[in-house]
Design a protein around this motif. Structure first.
Motif, short mmCIF file in Angstrom:
data_model
loop_
_atom_site.label_atom_id
_atom_site.label_comp_id
_atom_site.label_asym_id
_atom_site.label_seq_id
_atom_site.Cartn_x
_atom_site.Cartn_y
_atom_site.Cartn_z
N GLY A 252 -14.93 32.65 32.49
CA GLY A 252 -16.03 32.17 31.66
C GLY A 252 -15.77 32.47 30.20
O GLY A 252 -15.03 33.39 29.85
N ALA A 253 -16.39 31.66 29.32
CA ALA A 253 -16.21 31.83 27.88
C ALA A 253 -17.33 32.70 27.33
O ALA A 253 -17.90 32.40 26.29
N ILE A 254 -17.68 33.76 28.07
CA ILE A 254 -18.79 34.61 27.67
C ILE A 254 -18.39 36.09 27.74
O ILE A 254 -17.71 36.51 28.67
N ALA A 255 -18.85 36.83 26.72
CA ALA A 255 -18.58 38.27 26.68
C ALA A 255 -19.92 38.98 26.63
O ALA A 255 -20.83 38.56 25.91
N TRP A 256 -20.03 40.04 27.38
CA TRP A 256 -21.29 40.75 27.60
C TRP A 256 -21.13 42.16 27.05
O TRP A 256 -20.18 42.85 27.43
N TYR A 257 -22.02 42.54 26.16
CA TYR A 257 -21.93 43.84 25.50
C TYR A 257 -23.19 44.65 25.72
O TYR A 257 -24.29 44.10 25.64
N GLY A 258 -23.02 45.94 25.96
CA GLY A 258 -24.15 46.85 26.03
C GLY A 258 -24.16 47.71 24.78
O GLY A 258 -23.16 47.79 24.06
N TYR A 259 -25.28 48.33 24.48
CA TYR A 259 -25.35 49.24 23.33
C TYR A 259 -26.26 50.40 23.68
O TYR A 259 -27.13 50.27 24.54
N ASN A 260 -26.02 51.51 22.99
CA ASN A 260 -26.75 52.72 23.38
C ASN A 260 -27.72 53.17 22.29
O ASN A 260 -28.03 54.33 22.18
N THR A 261 -28.16 52.22 21.49
CA THR A 261 -28.96 52.59 20.31
C THR A 261 -30.45 52.42 20.53
O THR A 261 -31.23 52.73 19.64
N GLY A 262 -30.82 51.86 21.68
CA GLY A 262 -32.25 51.66 21.93
C GLY A 262 -32.81 50.40 21.27
O GLY A 262 -34.01 50.18 21.30
N TRP A 263 -31.95 49.56 20.64
CA TRP A 263 -32.47 48.30 20.09
C TRP A 263 -33.06 47.49 21.24
O TRP A 263 -32.50 47.43 22.32
N ASN A 264 -34.15 46.82 20.93
CA ASN A 264 -34.71 45.90 21.91
C ASN A 264 -33.93 44.59 21.78
O ASN A 264 -33.76 44.08 20.67
N SER A 265 -33.43 44.04 22.88
CA SER A 265 -32.51 42.90 22.73
C SER A 265 -33.21 41.65 22.22
O SER A 265 -32.61 40.87 21.48
N MET B 199 -12.84 38.86 21.03
CA MET B 199 -13.99 39.59 21.58
C MET B 199 -13.59 41.02 21.99
O MET B 199 -14.34 41.97 21.79
N ARG B 200 -12.40 41.12 22.56
CA ARG B 200 -11.90 42.44 23.00
C ARG B 200 -11.70 43.35 21.78
O ARG B 200 -12.14 44.49 21.77
N ASP B 201 -11.08 42.78 20.71
CA ASP B 201 -10.80 43.59 19.53
C ASP B 201 -12.10 43.99 18.84
O ASP B 201 -12.22 45.09 18.30
N TRP B 202 -13.06 43.09 18.87
CA TRP B 202 -14.35 43.39 18.24
C TRP B 202 -15.03 44.54 18.99
O TRP B 202 -15.59 45.46 18.37
N ALA B 203 -14.96 44.50 20.31
CA ALA B 203 -15.56 45.59 21.11
C ALA B 203 -14.85 46.91 20.80
O ALA B 203 -15.49 47.96 20.66
N ALA B 204 -13.51 46.85 20.66
CA ALA B 204 -12.74 48.08 20.39
C ALA B 204 -13.16 48.66 19.04
O ALA B 204 -13.31 49.89 18.90
N LYS B 205 -13.37 47.77 18.06
CA LYS B 205 -13.78 48.22 16.72
C LYS B 205 -15.12 48.97 16.77
O LYS B 205 -15.37 49.85 15.96
N HIS B 206 -15.96 48.59 17.72
CA HIS B 206 -17.29 49.21 17.81
C HIS B 206 -17.42 50.08 19.06
O HIS B 206 -18.51 50.18 19.63
N SER B 207 -16.31 50.70 19.46
CA SER B 207 -16.35 51.38 20.76
C SER B 207 -17.37 52.53 20.82
O SER B 207 -17.84 52.89 21.89
N GLY B 208 -17.74 53.09 19.65
CA GLY B 208 -18.74 54.16 19.66
C GLY B 208 -20.15 53.63 19.93
O GLY B 208 -21.05 54.38 20.29
N LEU B 209 -20.31 52.35 19.73
CA LEU B 209 -21.65 51.75 19.75
C LEU B 209 -21.83 50.81 20.94
O LEU B 209 -22.90 50.75 21.55
N LEU B 210 -20.76 50.08 21.23
CA LEU B 210 -20.88 49.02 22.24
C LEU B 210 -20.09 49.36 23.49
O LEU B 210 -19.03 49.97 23.40
N THR B 211 -20.61 48.91 24.63
CA THR B 211 -19.80 48.96 25.86
C THR B 211 -19.41 47.53 26.20
O THR B 211 -20.15 46.59 25.91
#
Ligand SMILES: Cc1ncc(COP(=O)(O)O)c(C=O)c1O
Length: 380
Positions: free
Chosen positions: A305-318, A286-298
């Motif tokens: 917990g076995a959960i990862a929480w990601y933010g995005y700055n593209t205005g997609w409606n979740s 999950m960490r490496d995936w976030a790093a790969k998309h660091s321009g897009l995801l926070t």
């Protein structure tokens, strides 16, 4: 009484067994009954079990094992419930009346928010702030708490961020509650699933008007047992027993016996070690995936917990994102709006690692297609 749909639960119930790649779960790969019956006497006990009514609030022995997970708690501080969901339900039902105010940590598993609103209470969000690595801003507390505040409801470790409260925050929150005589409910169902370091300390012992809820569904990998509990002051636990009589009334007999086995100290330690090894092993994906998309995801690493929480700055409606991933890519995530925060999404990483990798690949495809479409639109 009007009740709003509990979107998160319905989303998972309807789709989790129908999608190709389910990464919406918040726990680890569940244990089997065989895993718990790891000695012949235990297997024999279960086969010979008479399916009568069990002790409705949980046997004294089981409640003692539950209480042993909390500092200075005893069997009379505990009541057994049908999952942590029933535990949260009973405390909300006991406490909340029309006109009350509830200060509710967000983002969160929004069960208590939905219940509070159904019971006629007003919910005031205590936001966890990304810029504070998902800690609450304690300066906001005085504005949120009034003489009408009946309950402050926390989730620690938090679902979905995996963040934990500092001792300082816990002290400040309990002190704010004490000023107006409010109760505190700490949902601690993810306690024990830490990626690194010590087990998250329970809030138990910090305040007299406190309930801690928990259970075997997350850190123990036993959601199908439906074992939960409430720890609270004995007089309140006694009152809650009456509410429990009107709700699930009693656990199932196999639940009671298997939960007792799971909480036997040596087995308990083995189960928790298994969970921690799963979360430690899978989280780097999950960490490496976030790093790969660091321009897009926070992304801020969870503590537990076995959960990862990601933010995005593209205005997609979740909600749309969740729906498109499900229908176009066969992937089930949890959209942030179902956890009280649009602009984010949650991925469970406690299941099969191959499924996880495949699902992340499909999300990559979806994100690439989305940006292509956005670029094409801009060029027009
Ligand atoms: C914070 C929190 N509390 C309670 C529950 C419900 O737990 P259980 O399955 O033990 O009823 C969940 C389930 O996802 C949760 O995330």
């Amino acid at each position: 009484m009007q009740i709003a749909p509990f979107e998160l639960e319905r989303w998972q119930s309807v789709w989790e067994n129908r999608v190709e790649l389910n990464i919406s779960e918040s726990g680890v790969e569940p244990l089997t009954v065989r895993d718990l019956l790891d000695d012949p006497a235990a297997a024999e006990m279960l086969l010979g079990l008479r399916l009568g009514y069990p002790q409705t609030n949980g046997t004294e022995e089981l409640r003692a094992r539950i209480a042993a997970l909390y500092p200075n708690a005893r069997a009379e501080n505990a009541i057994l419930t049908a999952g942590c969901a029933e535990a949260n339900f009973l405390v909300s039902w006991l406490l909340l009346e029309p006109g009350d105010e509830v200060v509710f940590m967000l983002p969160n598993y929004v069960q208590i928010q939905g219940l509070a609103e159904s019971f006629g209470a007003t919910v005031k969000p205590l936001w966890l702030r990304e810029k504070l690595r998902w800690a609450p801003d304690l300066d906001e507390l005085p504005r949120l708490i009034t003489n009408k505040t009946k309950l402050i409801a926390l989730c620690n470790p938090n679902n979905p961020t995996g963040a934990t409260l500092t001792a300082e925050s816990i002290k400040a929150i309990c002190a704010a509650a004490a000023k107006v005589g409010a109760y505190v409910l700490a949902d601690e169902v993810y306690r024990g699933a830490e990626l690194e370091g010590e087990t998250t300390p329970s809030l138990w012992g910090n305040y007299d008007r406190l309930f801690c809820t928990g259970g075997l569904s997350k850190a123990y990998g036993l959601p199908g047992l439906r074992t939960g509990w409430i720890i609270g002051p004995p007089t309140m636990i006694d009152k809650l027993w009456t509410y429990h009589d009107y709700a699930s009334m009693a656990p199932t007999m196999p639940t009671e016996k298997l939960a007792f086995l799971a909480l036997q100290p040596a087995r308990n330690a083995r189960i928790i070690a298994r969970t921690r090894s799963i979360v430690r092993k899978h989280y780097p994906i999950m960490r490496d995936w976030a790093a790969k998309h660091s321009g897009l995801l926070t992304h801020i690493p969870p503590r537990a917990g076995a959960i990862a929480w990601y933010g995005y700055n593209t205005g997609w409606n979740s909600a749309e994102m969740g729906e498109e991933l499900r229908t176009q890519k066969g992937v089930l995530i949890v959209p942030g709006n179902q956890l009280g925060m649009d602009g984010y999404f949650r991925i469970g990483f406690g299941g099969d690692a191959e499924v996880l990798q495949k699902a992340l690949g499909r999300i990559d495809e979806w994100m690439a297609e989305k940006s292509e479409k956005a670029k094409a639109k801009e060029a027009r």
